[in-house]
Write a protein that holds these residues in place. Structure first.
Motif, PDB file in Angstrom:
ATOM      1  N   LYS A  38      42.179  33.108  35.801  1.00  0.00           N
ATOM      2  CA  LYS A  38      41.187  33.471  36.817  1.00  0.00           C
ATOM      3  C   LYS A  38      40.688  32.238  37.557  1.00  0.00           C
ATOM      4  CE  LYS A  38      37.797  36.195  35.827  1.00  0.00           C
ATOM      5  NZ  LYS A  38      36.684  36.825  35.060  1.00  0.00           N
ATOM      6  N   SER A  39      40.434  31.168  36.797  1.00  0.00           N
ATOM      7  CA  SER A  39      39.903  29.943  37.397  1.00  0.00           C
ATOM      8  C   SER A  39      40.923  29.296  38.333  1.00  0.00           C
ATOM      9  CB  SER A  39      39.503  28.959  36.292  1.00  0.00           C
ATOM     10  OG  SER A  39      38.855  27.845  36.843  1.00  0.00           O
ATOM     11  N   GLU A  96      33.985  33.978  39.867  1.00  0.00           N
ATOM     12  CA  GLU A  96      35.422  34.248  39.827  1.00  0.00           C
ATOM     13  C   GLU A  96      35.716  35.742  39.783  1.00  0.00           C
ATOM     14  OE1 GLU A  96      36.799  31.865  36.574  1.00  0.00           O
ATOM     15  OE2 GLU A  96      36.648  30.002  37.727  1.00  0.00           O
ATOM     16  N   LYS A  97      34.922  36.508  40.572  1.00  0.00           N
ATOM     17  CA  LYS A  97      35.110  37.958  40.651  1.00  0.00           C
ATOM     18  C   LYS A  97      36.119  38.266  41.749  1.00  0.00           C
ATOM     19  CE  LYS A  97      30.936  39.777  38.571  1.00  0.00           C
ATOM     20  NZ  LYS A  97      29.853  40.772  38.687  1.00  0.00           N
ATOM     21  N   ASP A  98      37.314  38.592  41.346  1.00  0.00           N
ATOM     22  CA  ASP A  98      38.374  38.943  42.283  1.00  0.00           C
ATOM     23  C   ASP A  98      38.237  40.419  42.658  1.00  0.00           C
ATOM     24  OD1 ASP A  98      40.635  38.708  43.807  1.00  0.00           O
ATOM     25  OD2 ASP A  98      41.880  37.890  42.194  1.00  0.00           O
ATOM     26  N   THR A 126      41.168  31.451  41.527  1.00  0.00           N
ATOM     27  CA  THR A 126      40.016  31.244  42.416  1.00  0.00           C
ATOM     28  C   THR A 126      40.117  29.913  43.138  1.00  0.00           C
ATOM     29  OG1 THR A 126      38.650  32.541  40.903  1.00  0.00           O
ATOM     30  CG2 THR A 126      37.491  31.227  42.545  1.00  0.00           C
ATOM     31  N   LYS A 172      47.699  36.011  41.853  1.00  0.00           N
ATOM     32  CA  LYS A 172      47.320  36.064  40.437  1.00  0.00           C
ATOM     33  C   LYS A 172      48.484  36.524  39.579  1.00  0.00           C
ATOM     34  CE  LYS A 172      43.630  37.554  37.358  1.00  0.00           C
ATOM     35  NZ  LYS A 172      42.391  38.343  37.194  1.00  0.00           N
ATOM     36  N   ASN A 209      44.059  36.060  48.451  1.00  0.00           N
ATOM     37  CA  ASN A 209      44.672  36.380  47.156  1.00  0.00           C
ATOM     38  C   ASN A 209      45.979  37.152  47.306  1.00  0.00           C
ATOM     39  OD1 ASN A 209      44.079  39.109  47.554  1.00  0.00           O
ATOM     40  ND2 ASN A 209      42.842  39.328  45.716  1.00  0.00           N
ATOM     41  N   GLU A 251      43.198  34.110  29.836  1.00  0.00           N
ATOM     42  CA  GLU A 251      42.848  34.873  31.026  1.00  0.00           C
ATOM     43  C   GLU A 251      41.810  34.144  31.869  1.00  0.00           C
ATOM     44  OE1 GLU A 251      42.844  37.715  33.932  1.00  0.00           O
ATOM     45  OE2 GLU A 251      44.278  37.432  32.287  1.00  0.00           O
ATOM     46  N   GLU A 252      40.834  33.507  31.219  1.00  0.00           N
ATOM     47  CA  GLU A 252      39.794  32.784  31.960  1.00  0.00           C
ATOM     48  C   GLU A 252      40.393  31.625  32.745  1.00  0.00           C
ATOM     49  OE1 GLU A 252      36.503  33.417  32.480  1.00  0.00           O
ATOM     50  OE2 GLU A 252      37.087  35.335  31.584  1.00  0.00           O
TER      51      GLU A 252
END
Length: 665
Positions: free
Chosen positions: A92-93, A614-616, A96, A75, A69, A88-89
């Motif tokens: 994130k997707s 998708e927990k960064d 990832t 991001k 990342n 935002e979702e």
């Protein structure tokens, strides 16, 4: 720019031999001119982004995620590009997917009802991200980063002009064909990898890849395959390098440290080194000993049965006693190491179960020493000699370990000067008055300090691993590697002693104290930093020292920024063993064309959760310095090299034009 200077002729004649060699690469005036134009243009590109990390200590999952990342940079790039058009979702997707394309694609294919539409939208988004991150590099450099299978296609798409209606159908057809022929998965994986590579131009590892965590071997595999990396050796790296060289004291230390943290899997599974001989020896000699002081420190995510813990404890104690004996041999062999205070086995009263240190008697917590002869406590018994020979053979014949350590030598050093930054893991040994400490090297008694000390030590370290024809020189090199692990004047260790024995055997914590070198008292002193810069030939006004080694205890109010920003300590606790002290889970220092920023990371849950949920890693960025004008390649070390190349090419051009060298047309 004028290429013809009358007073060049004499100098050109002196350099004719070199210029003739150069002319083979640039055989005509046109070739030389084109390269000069190309290099001058490169000098005006933005400086590449450097990332600095330290003290990873085997924590491969968070380390690999931080690489993927780019410490949150990818991001932020996505947010800059699509912040106004994606939720935002969705951001994130997409992020990832870029981090873990193969794994994420498997989940998406199972879930998406119209996968072709998803491919089309996603491919356009990925191309846009790739175009953004590649915009600061030459086409040539980007081309080298492209995978062979898709190089032409990606290059075409990256240089699509949004207002060029003539080629719109051409570009659309490329995307459509990629989907129709079933190559979307492979193409997406390829372009995600290109994005990862281009976001970080160069990676600096400021020491301590090994020990504590479970996957140092995985980290080393990752670094070997990384596109641009250098390593400044840490004390935990150097002891593994010594073990790979065949140093018996280093081998025992590596095994003991791994046993202490319940991390023998790195040795056995990672490097294929069998510890069965040690387990057998430990059971034979310590079978009835509970070895309570040698129970491993087990992290919450490691599952060991009571039986396994019991065996590891016995192995831990067995190898610790062997280590103390082997260290005693080195100390006696090298009196100029001045480590006689570490000879402790002969200070034990084996009948009373006490030890006398500095005139004071202490009761020992453990008094079972079945392999020690009180009359000759440093003597190895025959079974220990046989065990050490087996272990040494395994370390020397581990192909993977030797490959990894060879890489550490190829890409590593005790310090590095790079783009006005001075990188080293521990310290530059100083006296209490702030002057450079003189350290005696070798039996001759010659003393070294400052830069000369590190230069001399590095030569000896390399001899310890590579020397084949001179056994004494190799042995001395291996002993010096061991000294760098725990010696009082070691720039990697930075303390007066390592109180390993005391921590195992003596309750009184006053015996556990390890006094730091005066360098650490002066970290916040600008004058001390300026003195170090001048010693290493750097400009104090523009330079920084970048350190690892000592975890920054954020919870206690400590700051990684020292001496008004001249010194930066970037050990933020990648290792779980230190996170309770630091309060965070590591730092990344980022140096790009806009300046310096420090990113602090929160603990990483797992790769699985990063992919599935998708927990960064949550990261906080602090801007340390901002450039008034954006830095260009011309301002870097690479820029200096390019300027020298331009000078040489200009001389070649003059040689062609004055007839000293003929064009090869």
């Amino acid at each position: 720019m004028s290429y013809i200077k009358e007073n060049y002729t004499d100098n050109l004649e002196n350099e004719l031999r070199y210029l003739k060699l150069l002319s083979k690469q640039y055989p005509t005036i046109a070739d030389a001119c084109i390269e000069i134009i190309n290099l001058q243009a490169i000098l005006n590109l933005p400086k590449g982004t450097e990332h600095f990390l330290s003290d990873i200590h085997g924590e491969y999952e968070p380390f690999i995620h931080v690489l993927k990342n780019a410490s949150g940079v990818i991001k932020r790039k996505i947010q800059d590009i699509f912040g106004n058009s994606l939720m935002e979702e969705e951001i994130k997707s997409l992020a990832t997917l870029i981090y873990y394309p193969e794994q994420k694609l498997e989940l998406i294919i199972k879930k998406e009802k119209n996968i072709e539409d998803w491919y089309k939208v996603t491919l356009y988004r990925l191309i846009e991200v790739c175009r953004r991150v590649s915009s600061k590099y030459t086409r040539s450099k980007v081309r080298k980063a492209l995978p062979k299978d898709f190089a032409y296609i990606i290059e075409e798409l990256l240089h699509e002009e949004s207002n060029n209606s003539n080629k719109e159908r051409y570009y659309n057809e490329i995307i459509k064909t990629i989907i129709n022929i079933g190559r979307s998965k492979e193409f997406i994986t390829a372009i995600c990898k290109v994005i990862q590579d281009l976001v970080i131009d160069r990676l600096h590892i400021v020491g301590d890849i090994f020990d504590r965590g479970p996957g140092a071997d995985i980290i080393m595999d990752t670094l070997i395959n990384y596109h641009s990396v250098d390593i400044q050796w840490g004390n935990h790296d150097i002891v593994w390098m010594g073990a790979a060289a065949g140093s018996e004291a280093c081998i025992a230390t590596v095994i003991r440290s791994s046993a202490r943290y319940g991390n023998l899997a790195t040795i056995e599974d990672g490097y294929g080194i069998s510890l069965l001989p040690l387990a057998t020896f430990a059971i034979d000699f310590y079978g009835n000993d509970e070895c309570l002081e040698f129970k491993p420190i087990i992290e919450n995510d490691k599952n060991y049965s009571d039986k396994e813990i019991n065996i590891i404890s016995k192995m831990h104690k067995a190898i610790a006693i062997i280590q103390f004996k082997l260290e005693g041999a080195v100390i006696k062999r090298r009196p100029y190491f001045s480590m006689e205070d570490r000879l402790l086995l002969d200070k034990i009263n084996y009948e009373k179960g006490t030890i006398n240190l500095n005139g004071k008697e202490y009761k020992l917590k453990d008094t079972n020493f079945p392999t020690i002869d009180p009359k000759d406590p440093y003597k190895l018994i025959p079974e220990e000699i046989e065990l050490i020979e087996k272990l040494k053979s395994s370390f020397l014949n581990s192909e993977k370990l030797q490959r990894h350590v060879s890489f550490l030598f190829a890409k590593g050093s005790l310090y590095l000067k790079y783009n006005s930054n001075l990188l080293y893991h521990g310290c530059i040994p100083l006296n209490d008055d702030g002057t450079f400490k003189k350290v005696r090297i070798g039996a001759s008694g010659k003393e070294y300090s400052g830069k000369a000390l590190l230069d001399r030590l590095e030569i000896i370290v390399r001899e310890g691993y590579f020397h084949k024809d001179n056994p004494e020189a190799k042995l001395y090199g291996m002993d010096m590697i061991w000294y760098l692990w725990n010696g009082s004047c070691s720039p990697l260790f930075g303390k007066d002693k390592m109180t390993t024995f005391e921590r195992y055997f003596i309750e009184d914590k006053e015996t556990h104290i390890e006094k730091k070198n005066h360098y650490f008292d002066l970290e916040d002193d600008e004058k001390a930093c300026n003195m170090i810069f001048e010693e290493f030939g750097l400009d104090p006004k523009t330079s920084h020292i970048i350190n690892g080694h000592v975890p920054v205890k954020i919870k206690k109010g400590e700051s990684p920024i020292k001496a008004n920003g001249k010194l930066l300590v970037i050990d933020g606790g990648f290792s779980k063993a230190y996170q309770s002290q630091t309060g965070i889970a590591g730092y990344t220092l980022i140096y790009n064309s806009y300046g310096l920023s420090l990113v602090s990371h929160e603990p990483f849950e797992s790769t699985q959760k990063a992919i599935e949920e998708e927990k960064d890693i949550l990261s906080t960025r602090v801007i340390l310095e901002t450039e008034v004008e954006r830095m260009r390649v011309a301002d870097t070390d690479i820029g200096k090299e390019l300027k020298l190349q331009i000078e040489d090419l200009e001389k070649l051009l003059n040689a062609y034009r004055t007839g000293l060298i003929k064009e090869q047309i």
